[in-house]
Write an enzyme that holds these catalytic residues in place. Structure first.
Site, PDB file in Angstrom:
ATOM      1  N   ARG A 185       0.838  -1.074   0.021  1.00  0.00           N
ATOM      2  CA  ARG A 185      -0.159  -0.056  -0.085  1.00  0.00           C
ATOM      3  C   ARG A 185       0.827   1.356   0.155  1.00  0.00           C
ATOM      4  O   ARG A 185       1.499   1.525   0.892  1.00  0.00           O
ATOM      5  CB  ARG A 185      -0.810  -0.009   1.367  1.00  0.00           C
ATOM      6  CG  ARG A 185      -1.975   1.364   1.267  1.00  0.00           C
ATOM      7  CD  ARG A 185      -2.558   1.256   2.514  1.00  0.00           C
ATOM      8  NE  ARG A 185      -3.288   2.414   3.045  1.00  0.00           N
ATOM      9  CZ  ARG A 185      -4.672   2.519   2.491  1.00  0.00           C
ATOM     10  NH1 ARG A 185      -5.424   1.617   1.762  1.00  0.00           N
ATOM     11  NH2 ARG A 185      -5.400   3.640   2.481  1.00  0.00           N
ATOM     12  N   HIS A 237      -6.631   0.936  -6.875  1.00  0.00           N
ATOM     13  CA  HIS A 237      -7.310   0.240  -5.549  1.00  0.00           C
ATOM     14  C   HIS A 237      -8.270  -0.946  -5.768  1.00  0.00           C
ATOM     15  O   HIS A 237      -9.361  -0.843  -5.456  1.00  0.00           O
ATOM     16  CB  HIS A 237      -8.075   1.352  -4.696  1.00  0.00           C
ATOM     17  CG  HIS A 237      -8.038   1.298  -3.225  1.00  0.00           C
ATOM     18  ND1 HIS A 237      -7.417   0.060  -2.559  1.00  0.00           N
ATOM     19  CD2 HIS A 237      -8.504   1.978  -2.286  1.00  0.00           C
ATOM     20  CE1 HIS A 237      -7.610   0.143  -1.316  1.00  0.00           C
ATOM     21  NE2 HIS A 237      -8.302   1.100  -0.980  1.00  0.00           N
ATOM     22  N   GLN A 292     -10.376  -2.386  -2.989  1.00  0.00           N
ATOM     23  CA  GLN A 292     -11.555  -1.685  -2.465  1.00  0.00           C
ATOM     24  C   GLN A 292     -12.772  -1.939  -3.384  1.00  0.00           C
ATOM     25  O   GLN A 292     -13.832  -2.082  -3.266  1.00  0.00           O
ATOM     26  CB  GLN A 292     -11.371  -0.280  -2.536  1.00  0.00           C
ATOM     27  CG  GLN A 292     -12.359   0.823  -2.388  1.00  0.00           C
ATOM     28  CD  GLN A 292     -12.903   0.737  -0.506  1.00  0.00           C
ATOM     29  OE1 GLN A 292     -12.356   0.822   0.160  1.00  0.00           O
ATOM     30  NE2 GLN A 292     -14.301   0.395  -0.629  1.00  0.00           N
ATOM     31  N   ASP A 340     -16.162   9.854  -2.389  1.00  0.00           N
ATOM     32  CA  ASP A 340     -14.656   9.678  -1.764  1.00  0.00           C
ATOM     33  C   ASP A 340     -14.085  11.196  -1.235  1.00  0.00           C
ATOM     34  O   ASP A 340     -14.763  12.160  -1.619  1.00  0.00           O
ATOM     35  CB  ASP A 340     -13.672   9.288  -2.553  1.00  0.00           C
ATOM     36  CG  ASP A 340     -12.233   8.561  -1.966  1.00  0.00           C
ATOM     37  OD1 ASP A 340     -12.355   8.567  -0.734  1.00  0.00           O
ATOM     38  OD2 ASP A 340     -11.421   8.145  -2.613  1.00  0.00           O
ATOM     39  N   CYS A 352     -15.672   4.770   0.260  1.00  0.00           N
ATOM     40  CA  CYS A 352     -14.713   3.827   0.693  1.00  0.00           C
ATOM     41  C   CYS A 352     -14.125   4.281   2.065  1.00  0.00           C
ATOM     42  O   CYS A 352     -13.291   3.422   2.724  1.00  0.00           O
ATOM     43  CB  CYS A 352     -13.700   4.053  -0.274  1.00  0.00           C
ATOM     44  SG  CYS A 352     -12.881   5.768  -0.574  1.00  0.00           S
ATOM     45  N   ARG A 356     -14.506  -5.419   2.989  1.00  0.00           N
ATOM     46  CA  ARG A 356     -13.358  -5.408   2.555  1.00  0.00           C
ATOM     47  C   ARG A 356     -12.361  -6.492   3.273  1.00  0.00           C
ATOM     48  O   ARG A 356     -11.622  -7.178   2.506  1.00  0.00           O
ATOM     49  CB  ARG A 356     -12.531  -4.036   3.386  1.00  0.00           C
ATOM     50  CG  ARG A 356     -13.019  -2.603   2.859  1.00  0.00           C
ATOM     51  CD  ARG A 356     -12.745  -2.715   1.294  1.00  0.00           C
ATOM     52  NE  ARG A 356     -11.130  -2.874   1.171  1.00  0.00           N
ATOM     53  CZ  ARG A 356     -10.067  -1.929   1.182  1.00  0.00           C
ATOM     54  NH1 ARG A 356     -10.251  -0.880   1.959  1.00  0.00           N
ATOM     55  NH2 ARG A 356      -8.859  -2.206   1.218  1.00  0.00           N
TER      56      ARG A 356
END
Length: 318
Positions: free
Chosen positions: A115, A142, A145, A237, A278, A306
């Site tokens: 990440r 991502h 996600q 987001d 998210c 997730r």
């Protein structure tokens, strides 16, 4: 629904997940089936040890709540040993090249999660480590996600193909890019409601277009509110992504008209539409508290997913 995972070798063993570009729709759907299965097992209180004797290196250049918690708990519950590594702990890209770090970790671990900032770094880890590498987030993609997001849609609506998702806000960010890609693969119409200055780049459009043509999905990008009409889901987001804090005032000016509020939810013309985010959310900016805490909001189911999708990915690859 997939059969019990313990009873067969998955066809994905040894692969990496850097984005969803090289994954077919049926392969993505298979991972979704795994995720639905492991969630069912978790809620039933079943205990499995499918990662017994396995290790995973968790490399984090960026802070995280959901990604780190998902990888550590999912791997540990299955009997494996996750090892967290921040940039303060290892030499990645500093004193030691990414290539050399990859070759060392590949001899010590069963898999790597990364990440961080550069997509190039996660790709180098996959190229040189010789073990599965999972992209936990980069500036470009991502993928974990996006998988949790479509799982949440499937759980709520019972199907995916023919649904419509509208992303409201910064159309260039990694979540928007990943959603465009996975929706194009799975036949989900995808809209971006964004200021022109923050429209997605041409590259992700060119990548996604042939997948959308094959699946029948429609991709729409506009700064006009009409683009959200008939959406089954509005998604947003934060306005300022990690590493872009200096742009806060400019982003707030550009994105304030694109806030997800009750009026925007009503603009879908679909009383059954849901809200996704998210997380973390800055309530009062990209989304109002009224929408965030409403019955239309499925953010907590999405956050839980997730973990189940990440466990499914690890089971498939490792």
């Amino acid at each position: 629904m997939a059969v019990e995972i313990e009873k067969f070798e998955t066809p994905f063993k040894g692969r990496s997940l850097l984005n969803w570009i090289d994954w077919t729709p049926s392969e993505i759907e298979q991972i979704l089936d795994y995720a639905i299965l492991v969630k069912k097992q978790s809620h039933a209180g079943e205990i499995h040890q499918r990662f017994l004797g396995k290790t995973i290196a968790l490399i984090f250049e960026k802070r995280s709540t959901r990604t780190r918690s998902s990888f550590e708990t999912a791997f540990g519950e299955e009997g494996g040993h996750p090892v967290f590594m921040s940039t303060d702990d290892i030499q990645l890209g500093g004193k030691e090249s990414v290539r050399d770090t990859a070759r060392v970790l590949g001899r010590m671990f069963s898999a790597i999660e990364f990440r961080g900032f550069k997509q190039q770094h996660v790709e180098e880890l996959a190229q040189y480590s010789g073990i599965p590498v999972i992209n936990g987030l980069t500036d470009e993609f991502h993928p974990t996600q996006a998988l949790a997001d479509v799982m949440t849609l499937k759980e709520h609506f019972g199907y995916l193909k023919g649904l419509k998702m509208a992303f409201c806000g910064d159309g260039r960010n990694n979540v928007a890019r990943s959603l465009m890609l996975i929706c194009a693969k799975l036949g989900i119409d995808f809209a971006i409601y964004s200021p022109k200055e923050l429209f997605p780049d041409k590259q992700i459009l060119e990548i996604s277009k042939p997948f959308a043509e094959k699946s029948g999905a429609k991709i729409s990008i506009s700064d006009e509110i009409s683009v959200v009409k008939r959406s089954n889901c509005l998604y947003t987001d934060v306005w300022v992504s990690m590493g872009e804090e200096a742009l806060k005032d400019e982003r707030t000016r550009l994105l304030s008209p694109f806030q997800v509020n009750s009026d925007l939810m009503a603009s879908t013309g679909n009383a059954e539409s849901i809200f996704l985010h998210c997380l973390p959310a800055v309530k009062g900016q990209e989304v109002t508290e009224e929408v965030f805490e409403s019955s239309q909001s499925k953010v907590w189911e999405q956050a839980e997913n997730r973990k189940h999708t990440i466990k499914a990915i690890m089971l498939a690859l490792i």
